[in-house]
Design a protein around this motif. Structure first.
Motif, PDB file in Angstrom:
ATOM      1  N   GLN A  83       0.834  -1.198   0.000  1.00 49.52           N
ATOM      2  CA  GLN A  83       0.000   0.000   0.000  1.00 49.52           C
ATOM      3  C   GLN A  83       0.868   1.248   0.000  1.00 49.52           C
ATOM      4  OE1 GLN A  83      -2.817   0.188   3.165  1.00 49.52           O
ATOM      5  NE2 GLN A  83      -3.762   2.040   2.402  1.00 49.52           N
ATOM      6  N   THR A 114     -14.215  10.021  -4.178  1.00 52.65           N
ATOM      7  CA  THR A 114     -13.942   8.998  -3.167  1.00 52.65           C
ATOM      8  C   THR A 114     -12.854   8.051  -3.685  1.00 52.65           C
ATOM      9  OG1 THR A 114     -15.552   7.408  -4.034  1.00 52.65           O
ATOM     10  CG2 THR A 114     -16.369   9.070  -2.438  1.00 52.65           C
ATOM     11  N   PRO A 115     -12.184   7.334  -2.789  1.00 47.20           N
ATOM     12  CA  PRO A 115     -11.194   6.348  -3.241  1.00 47.20           C
ATOM     13  C   PRO A 115     -11.800   5.313  -4.195  1.00 47.20           C
ATOM     14  CG  PRO A 115     -10.931   6.729  -0.895  1.00 47.20           C
ATOM     15  CD  PRO A 115     -12.174   7.466  -1.321  1.00 47.20           C
ATOM     16  N   GLU A 116     -13.028   4.910  -3.939  1.00 47.32           N
ATOM     17  CA  GLU A 116     -13.693   3.943  -4.817  1.00 47.32           C
ATOM     18  C   GLU A 116     -13.891   4.525  -6.211  1.00 47.32           C
ATOM     19  OE1 GLU A 116     -14.911   4.767  -1.722  1.00 47.32           O
ATOM     20  OE2 GLU A 116     -14.196   2.961  -0.718  1.00 47.32           O
ATOM     21  N   GLU A 117     -14.295   5.787  -6.293  1.00 46.76           N
ATOM     22  CA  GLU A 117     -14.475   6.434  -7.597  1.00 46.76           C
ATOM     23  C   GLU A 117     -13.144   6.557  -8.339  1.00 46.76           C
ATOM     24  OE1 GLU A 117     -18.302   9.308  -6.534  1.00 46.76           O
ATOM     25  OE2 GLU A 117     -16.268   9.960  -5.972  1.00 46.76           O
ATOM     26  N   ASN A 119     -10.481   4.666  -7.930  1.00 48.76           N
ATOM     27  CA  ASN A 119     -10.043   3.341  -8.347  1.00 48.76           C
ATOM     28  C   ASN A 119     -10.826   2.813  -9.538  1.00 48.76           C
ATOM     29  OD1 ASN A 119      -7.931   3.083  -6.549  1.00 48.76           O
ATOM     30  ND2 ASN A 119      -9.241   2.244  -4.951  1.00 48.76           N
ATOM     31  N   THR A 120     -12.110   3.151  -9.618  1.00 49.64           N
ATOM     32  CA  THR A 120     -12.913   2.739 -10.765  1.00 49.64           C
ATOM     33  C   THR A 120     -12.346   3.350 -12.039  1.00 49.64           C
ATOM     34  OG1 THR A 120     -14.911   2.483  -9.439  1.00 49.64           O
ATOM     35  CG2 THR A 120     -15.214   2.817 -11.812  1.00 49.64           C
ATOM     36  N   ASN A 123      -8.849   1.864 -12.856  1.00 52.47           N
ATOM     37  CA  ASN A 123      -8.958   0.545 -13.471  1.00 52.47           C
ATOM     38  C   ASN A 123      -9.351   0.629 -14.938  1.00 52.47           C
ATOM     39  OD1 ASN A 123      -8.283  -0.552 -11.017  1.00 52.47           O
ATOM     40  ND2 ASN A 123     -10.355  -1.188 -10.499  1.00 52.47           N
ATOM     41  N   GLY A 130      -7.654  -4.000 -12.512  1.00 53.87           N
ATOM     42  CA  GLY A 130      -9.062  -4.279 -12.716  1.00 53.87           C
ATOM     43  C   GLY A 130      -9.313  -5.490 -13.589  1.00 53.87           C
ATOM     44  N   SER A 136      -6.062  -5.457  -8.560  1.00 48.31           N
ATOM     45  CA  SER A 136      -6.959  -4.330  -8.278  1.00 48.31           C
ATOM     46  C   SER A 136      -6.922  -4.014  -6.801  1.00 48.31           C
ATOM     47  CB  SER A 136      -8.383  -4.690  -8.660  1.00 48.31           C
ATOM     48  OG  SER A 136      -8.465  -5.014 -10.020  1.00 48.31           O
ATOM     49  N   ARG A 137      -7.305  -2.797  -6.464  1.00 45.42           N
ATOM     50  CA  ARG A 137      -7.406  -2.441  -5.051  1.00 45.42           C
ATOM     51  C   ARG A 137      -8.714  -2.920  -4.512  1.00 45.42           C
ATOM     52  NH1 ARG A 137      -4.791   3.299  -3.788  1.00 45.42           N
ATOM     53  NH2 ARG A 137      -2.903   2.918  -4.873  1.00 45.42           N
TER      54      ARG A 137
END
Length: 137
Positions: A83, A114-117, A119-120, A123, A130, A136-137
Motif C-alpha cells: 500500500q 472517493t477512493p472507490e471512484e 479506483n474505478t 482501473n 481491474g 486491483s485495489r
C-alpha cells in the motif's frame, strides 16, 4: 516483504521483481537484512517518486507483463503489492498516455472523489488493473 518471501520459497522462486521508488536501493546498504542478497533471483527497479508512477514505472510494468505472458499453465504467479507504492505498477491502456492518466486522477482527487471512484477510473484507464482481481485495489 520480498526478502522474506524469497527466504520462505527458496530455490523454487524462478524470477521476481520489486518496483520501488527512486533512491530506495541506496537503503539496501543501510539495512541489508531487509533486502534480498545480491545473488537474489529478485531484480530491483527504481521508478516513480513518492508512490507516483513515471515512464520508468511503465517500462518496468511492461517488462513484468511480458514475462508473465510467457508463463506456462502449471506456473504459479504471486503478486504482492504494498500500500502506498502499488501505483508504481502502472501500464496505461494504449489509448491514453501516462501524463493524461495522471492528470485525470489528480483532477478527481482535487474534486474530492472517493477512493472507490478514483479506483474505478484508474482501473478503466489501466491495461492491467481491474483485469485480475489480485491486481486491483
Amino acid at each position: 516483504m520480498s526478502s522474506a518471501f524469497e527466504r520462505i520459497v527458496g530455490k523454487q522462486l524462478r524470477k521476481g521483481w520489486v518496483v520501488v521508488p527512486r533512491k530506495s536501493i541506496f537503503m539496501m546498504w543501510s539495512f541489508p537484512e531487509a533486502f534480498p542478497p545480491l545473488n537474489s533471483r529478485i531484480s530491483y527497479v527504481e521508478a516513480g517518486t513518492d508512490g507516483h508512477a513515471d515512464e520508468k514505472s511503465v517500462l518496468a510494468t511492461r517488462r513484468i507483463v511480458n514475462y508473465c505472458k510467457r508463463l506456462k499453465k502449471r506456473d504459479l504467479l504471486i503478486v504482492m503489492l504494498s500500500q502506498g507504492i502499488d501505483d508504481l505498477l502502472c501500464l496505461p491502456r494504449d489509448t491514453i498516455t501516462l501524463r493524461d492518466k495522471l492528470r485525470v486522477l489528480n483532477r478527481l482527487r482535487a474534486a474530492k472523489a472517493t477512493p472507490e471512484e478514483i479506483n474505478t477510473v484508474r482501473n478503466k484507464l489501466s491495461a492491467i488493473r481491474g483485469i485480475y482481481p489480485s491486481l486491483s485495489r
